[in-house]
Each structure stands twice: as C-alpha cells, then as structure tokens.
Design a protein around this motif. Structure first.
Motif, short mmCIF file in Angstrom:
data_model
loop_
_atom_site.label_atom_id
_atom_site.label_comp_id
_atom_site.label_asym_id
_atom_site.label_seq_id
_atom_site.Cartn_x
_atom_site.Cartn_y
_atom_site.Cartn_z
N MET A 1 -27.16 -17.15 19.35
CA MET A 1 -27.92 -17.94 20.31
C MET A 1 -28.86 -17.01 21.08
N PRO A 2 -30.15 -17.41 21.23
CA PRO A 2 -31.09 -16.54 21.92
C PRO A 2 -30.74 -16.40 23.40
N SER A 3 -31.10 -15.26 23.96
CA SER A 3 -30.81 -15.02 25.37
C SER A 3 -31.87 -15.65 26.27
N HIS A 4 -32.98 -16.05 25.72
CA HIS A 4 -34.07 -16.67 26.47
C HIS A 4 -34.36 -18.04 25.87
N PRO A 5 -35.00 -18.93 26.62
CA PRO A 5 -35.36 -20.22 26.05
C PRO A 5 -36.20 -20.02 24.78
N SER A 6 -35.92 -20.85 23.78
CA SER A 6 -36.62 -20.70 22.50
C SER A 6 -37.66 -21.80 22.32
N ILE A 7 -38.80 -21.41 21.78
CA ILE A 7 -39.91 -22.32 21.56
C ILE A 7 -40.33 -22.24 20.10
N LEU A 8 -40.57 -23.39 19.50
CA LEU A 8 -41.22 -23.48 18.22
C LEU A 8 -42.65 -23.94 18.50
N TYR A 9 -43.61 -23.13 18.13
CA TYR A 9 -45.02 -23.44 18.37
C TYR A 9 -45.68 -23.66 17.02
N VAL A 10 -46.21 -24.86 16.78
CA VAL A 10 -46.85 -25.21 15.52
C VAL A 10 -48.36 -25.20 15.75
N GLU A 11 -49.02 -24.20 15.18
CA GLU A 11 -50.47 -23.98 15.39
C GLU A 11 -51.08 -23.41 14.12
N ASP A 12 -52.14 -24.04 13.63
CA ASP A 12 -52.76 -23.59 12.38
C ASP A 12 -53.81 -22.50 12.59
N ARG A 26 -44.56 -12.57 26.77
CA ARG A 26 -44.59 -11.81 28.03
C ARG A 26 -43.82 -12.53 29.13
N ALA A 27 -43.79 -13.86 29.05
CA ALA A 27 -43.06 -14.65 30.04
C ALA A 27 -41.56 -14.70 29.74
N GLY A 28 -41.14 -14.09 28.62
CA GLY A 28 -39.72 -13.99 28.33
C GLY A 28 -39.16 -15.03 27.39
N PHE A 29 -40.02 -15.80 26.73
CA PHE A 29 -39.54 -16.81 25.80
C PHE A 29 -39.35 -16.21 24.41
N ASP A 30 -38.37 -16.72 23.68
CA ASP A 30 -38.22 -16.40 22.26
C ASP A 30 -39.11 -17.39 21.52
N LEU A 31 -40.11 -16.90 20.82
CA LEU A 31 -41.12 -17.76 20.20
C LEU A 31 -41.11 -17.62 18.70
N THR A 32 -41.16 -18.76 18.02
CA THR A 32 -41.35 -18.81 16.58
C THR A 32 -42.61 -19.62 16.34
N VAL A 33 -43.51 -19.08 15.52
CA VAL A 33 -44.77 -19.76 15.24
C VAL A 33 -44.76 -20.24 13.80
N ALA A 34 -45.14 -21.51 13.61
CA ALA A 34 -45.33 -22.08 12.27
C ALA A 34 -46.80 -22.43 12.14
N GLY A 35 -47.38 -22.13 10.97
CA GLY A 35 -48.81 -22.35 10.76
C GLY A 35 -49.19 -23.76 10.35
N ASN A 36 -48.20 -24.63 10.12
CA ASN A 36 -48.49 -26.02 9.76
C ASN A 36 -47.25 -26.86 10.03
N TRP A 37 -47.41 -28.17 10.00
CA TRP A 37 -46.29 -29.03 10.32
C TRP A 37 -45.18 -28.99 9.27
N VAL A 52 -40.51 -27.72 21.55
CA VAL A 52 -41.44 -27.70 20.42
C VAL A 52 -42.82 -27.97 20.99
N ILE A 53 -43.78 -27.08 20.71
CA ILE A 53 -45.15 -27.27 21.15
C ILE A 53 -45.99 -27.49 19.90
#
Length: 123
Positions: A1-12, A26-37, A52-53
């Motif tokens: 489990m991540p120690s910080h809030p986790s975000i999935l960001y879907v951006e092409d 930099r704000a301390g989030f665990d971020l995963t980026v996906a390039g498409n839906w 999910v963003i």
C-alpha cells in the motif's frame, strides 16, 4: 500500500502529463500516468487508486466516456474521479461531468481572468 495518496492520471499529451506529474509528485502524491484510456482502464482494474484524473479530450474514448465507464462499473466506482483539460470548458461540459460523478474539474483559461478588485494596476 502506498504511503501517500495515489493518483491515476490518464493523459495522452506527454508534455502536459510531465508538467502535471512534476507538480503532483512534488506535492507528495504517488502518481501513475497512462497515455490512453484503454491502458488507464487496465491499470484501474489491476491496482487501487485514491483518485483518477482524466483528460477530457483523450483520443478514442474521451475522458467523459471514461468517467461514464468508471461510474457504471460497480468494481470501479470506489475511487474519486475528476476531469482535467488544458482547454476552457463550457458550463455544459462541467454539468455533464458532474452528472457522471466527477468530484471536480480544472481547466486552463485561454483568456486572462477579468480584472477584479485585487488586480495589479495597469502599466
């Protein structure tokens, strides 16, 4: 489990994804980026995210389509979801996103905000 809030960001758009990724990390989030839906959906089904963003203007299934999928699938309803756009969104688009369960939305204005009481004096 991540120690910080986790975000999935879907951006092409890679440049936009990198810009936001830098800020989120930099704000301390665990971020995963996906390039498409489709890739984002696979990640969402395989991992747990707090938020999910979605880029509203994704090619293929749009961010609005993705939001609809998230809210209609009982297995995916848990994370909060928001739409993001680097284009100005109309009130109708904001209303559609809200009706589909978006917790918020953000866009970059094409025009400067109107002057207000705290606007700097003109040069």
């Amino acid at each position: 489990m991540p120690s910080h809030p986790s975000i999935l960001y879907v951006e092409d758009d890679g440049a936009v994804a990198e810009m936001y990724a830098l800020g989120f990390r930099r704000a301390g989030f665990d971020l995963t980026v996906a390039g498409n839906w489709p890739d984002g959906l696979n990640l969402l089904r395989a991992e747990s995210f707090d938020l999910v963003i979605l880029d509203i203007m994704l090619p293929g299934p749009s961010g609005m389509d993705a939001l609809e999928v998230i809210r209609s699938d009982p297995a995916l309803r848990e994370p909060k979801a928001a739409v993001l756009s680097t284009s100005e969104l109309t009130p109708e688009v904001h209303a559609r996103a809200g009706a589909r369960g978006s917790v918020g939305g953000h866009h970059q204005r094409r025009t400067p905000p109107p002057p207000g009481p705290r606007a700097p004096p003109p040069w």
